[in-house]
Write an enzyme that holds these catalytic residues in place. Structure first.
Site, PDB file in Angstrom:
ATOM      1  N   ARG A 195       0.854  -1.180   0.000  1.00  0.00           N
ATOM      2  CA  ARG A 195       0.000   0.000   0.000  1.00  0.00           C
ATOM      3  C   ARG A 195       0.892   1.232   0.000  1.00  0.00           C
ATOM      4  O   ARG A 195       2.090   1.134   0.169  1.00  0.00           O
ATOM      5  CB  ARG A 195      -1.002   0.021   1.175  1.00  0.00           C
ATOM      6  N   GLY A 196       0.262   2.388  -0.209  1.00  0.00           N
ATOM      7  CA  GLY A 196       1.000   3.619  -0.440  1.00  0.00           C
ATOM      8  C   GLY A 196       1.074   3.870  -1.935  1.00  0.00           C
ATOM      9  O   GLY A 196       1.500   3.003  -2.704  1.00  0.00           O
ATOM     10  N   ALA A 197       0.637   5.054  -2.358  1.00  0.00           N
ATOM     11  CA  ALA A 197       0.492   5.320  -3.794  1.00  0.00           C
ATOM     12  C   ALA A 197       1.763   5.052  -4.601  1.00  0.00           C
ATOM     13  O   ALA A 197       1.701   4.382  -5.639  1.00  0.00           O
ATOM     14  CB  ALA A 197       0.002   6.759  -4.002  1.00  0.00           C
ATOM     15  N   GLN A 218      -2.307   2.033   9.937  1.00  0.00           N
ATOM     16  CA  GLN A 218      -1.015   2.148   9.255  1.00  0.00           C
ATOM     17  C   GLN A 218      -0.005   2.927  10.090  1.00  0.00           C
ATOM     18  O   GLN A 218       1.195   2.668  10.016  1.00  0.00           O
ATOM     19  CB  GLN A 218      -1.179   2.828   7.894  1.00  0.00           C
ATOM     20  N   ASP A 249      -2.399  10.730  -2.230  1.00  0.00           N
ATOM     21  CA  ASP A 249      -2.629   9.761  -3.297  1.00  0.00           C
ATOM     22  C   ASP A 249      -2.982  10.452  -4.605  1.00  0.00           C
ATOM     23  O   ASP A 249      -2.820   9.865  -5.666  1.00  0.00           O
ATOM     24  CB  ASP A 249      -3.740   8.792  -2.891  1.00  0.00           C
ATOM     25  N   ASN A 266      -5.952  12.129   0.404  1.00  0.00           N
ATOM     26  CA  ASN A 266      -5.029  11.316   1.200  1.00  0.00           C
ATOM     27  C   ASN A 266      -5.853  10.445   2.138  1.00  0.00           C
ATOM     28  O   ASN A 266      -7.089  10.494   2.138  1.00  0.00           O
ATOM     29  CB  ASN A 266      -4.049  12.221   1.970  1.00  0.00           C
ATOM     30  N   LYS A 267      -5.164   9.667   2.943  1.00  0.00           N
ATOM     31  CA  LYS A 267      -5.833   8.737   3.852  1.00  0.00           C
ATOM     32  C   LYS A 267      -6.905   9.441   4.679  1.00  0.00           C
ATOM     33  O   LYS A 267      -6.729  10.564   5.126  1.00  0.00           O
ATOM     34  CB  LYS A 267      -4.798   8.106   4.788  1.00  0.00           C
TER      35      LYS A 267
END
Length: 354
Positions: free
Chosen positions: A58-60, A204, A245, A255-256
């Site tokens: 995960r993570g763009a 996360q 993202d 973003n998250k």
């Protein structure tokens, strides 16, 4: 705090979640951290698609890098005389990779690069794809170190910072975006205190960010997401530093989930707010945040912790994964191209074109 300042901030960058063996892809299973450090092998593009969807990776930026290798693996499943024929045969696999996490613009950007590479390739199209995937990963690490330097320069000596989600080596090719700024700020002696929000529901921050910083010997204090306003009021934090993202043409940033409320809270308390992301995250074709597709995940994720249910049966849950922070609440957007302070459409256009 580590006060002997290293001449090289690589001291603070020990974690690598994406390993290409030359034959298959190994991904650090981020669902199992911090207690189990285990790599999952991906031998096909479908394995990669499932790994992205299941949040093994995960993570763009990391999702984009992994998708590049997914395309390379897909290439092994077809025969073609040149890149044009290969692209036609690979298109279904590329579309499946894109559908795995639609909010992350890096994913679409990487797949577009792979398509361009194929369109120009001849009989050596497989080698061209592998070279492009390697370049994407290498460029990401270089960009992250560049962003770290730009972002750290904005932070006064002795500052405290708060971050959200995970934007470090676990989310990128290495060093990180927002966490890269924090690494650089620590190495330069600018940052005195690091706080990380737990980042429900996937935790996360609690599972990944604090573990990653611990691996690098960086002191970090975990807070409940709901403690952020009280922390800012206490005066211990001067900057909130987050990733993105997707960044729109007007400076709005997806973003998250939970990022938007941090930006509102930071503005109220006079705390600066920094968004750190590669130029590949900027989507000049999306004019404003309202146009971003916000991914919704299974409501079940909110109803328990690590598979243990904590909520009564029959309760509904709403589980958007991202939110959008208006550019008006962002003090600085940092990319490898430099810093945009108080971003707006004109500044974004000047830096990124369109």
């Amino acid at each position: 705090m580590h006060h002997p300042l290293p001449p090289d901030d690589t001291l603070y960058d020990q974690v690598r979640p994406i390993l290409w063996t030359g034959h298959f892809l190994k991904l650090l299973d981020q669902r199992k951290l911090p207690f189990v450090v285990e790599y999952v092998e991906c031998h096909s593009s479908e394995d990669v698609t499932q790994a992205i969807r299941a949040l093994i990776v995960r993570g763009a930026p990391a999702i984009g890098i992994v998708a590049g290798w997914g395309a390379v693996l897909a290439a092994r499943e077809i025969e073609a005389v040149d890149g044009i024929e290969a692209l036609r045969k690979l298109e279904p696999a590329l579309q499946r990779l894109h559908a795995a996490r639609p909010t992350a613009v890096n994913l679409a950007w990487v797949l577009a690069r792979m398509r361009r590479t194929l369109s120009a390739a001849h009989a050596d199209w497989r080698q061209a794809m592998a070279r492009e995937a390697e370049s994407i990963a290498r460029e990401d690490l270089t960009a992250n170190r560049c962003m770290g330097a730009y972002g750290a320069a904005l932070i006064p000596i002795g500052s405290g910072v708060l971050t959200h989600c995970n934007t470090g080596s676990l989310a990128t090719a290495g060093f990180g975006t927002a966490l890269g700024v924090i690494r650089a700020g620590i190495a330069q002696g600018r940052i005195a205190r690091v706080f990380a929000g737990e980042t429900r529901p996937w935790l996360q921050g609690a599972r990944l960010t604090v573990w990653e910083l611990q691996q690098d010997g960086i002191d970090v204090t975990l807070i409940a997401d709901s403690a952020a306003a009280h922390l800012m009021k206490s005066g211990q934090v001067q900057w909130v530093i987050v990733g993105a993202d997707r960044i729109c043409a007007n400076g709005d940033a997806a973003n998250k989930i939970g990022t938007y409320q941090l930006a509102i809270t930071a503005r109220h308390h006079g705390v600066k707010f920094m968004v750190v992301a590669s130029a590949a995250t900027v989507d000049m074709d999306t004019t404003a945040g309202e146009a971003i597709e916000i991914e919704q995940r299974d409501p079940e994720e909110l109803l328990g912790v690590s598979g243990v249910r904590t909520v009564a049966e029959g309760i509904a849950a709403w589980n958007p994964v991202f939110d959008v922070t208006p550019g008006a609440l962002i003090d600085a957007i940092v990319t490898e191209r430099g810093v945009i302070q108080s971003p707006d459409a004109a500044q974004m256009r000047a830096t990124f074109g369109n």
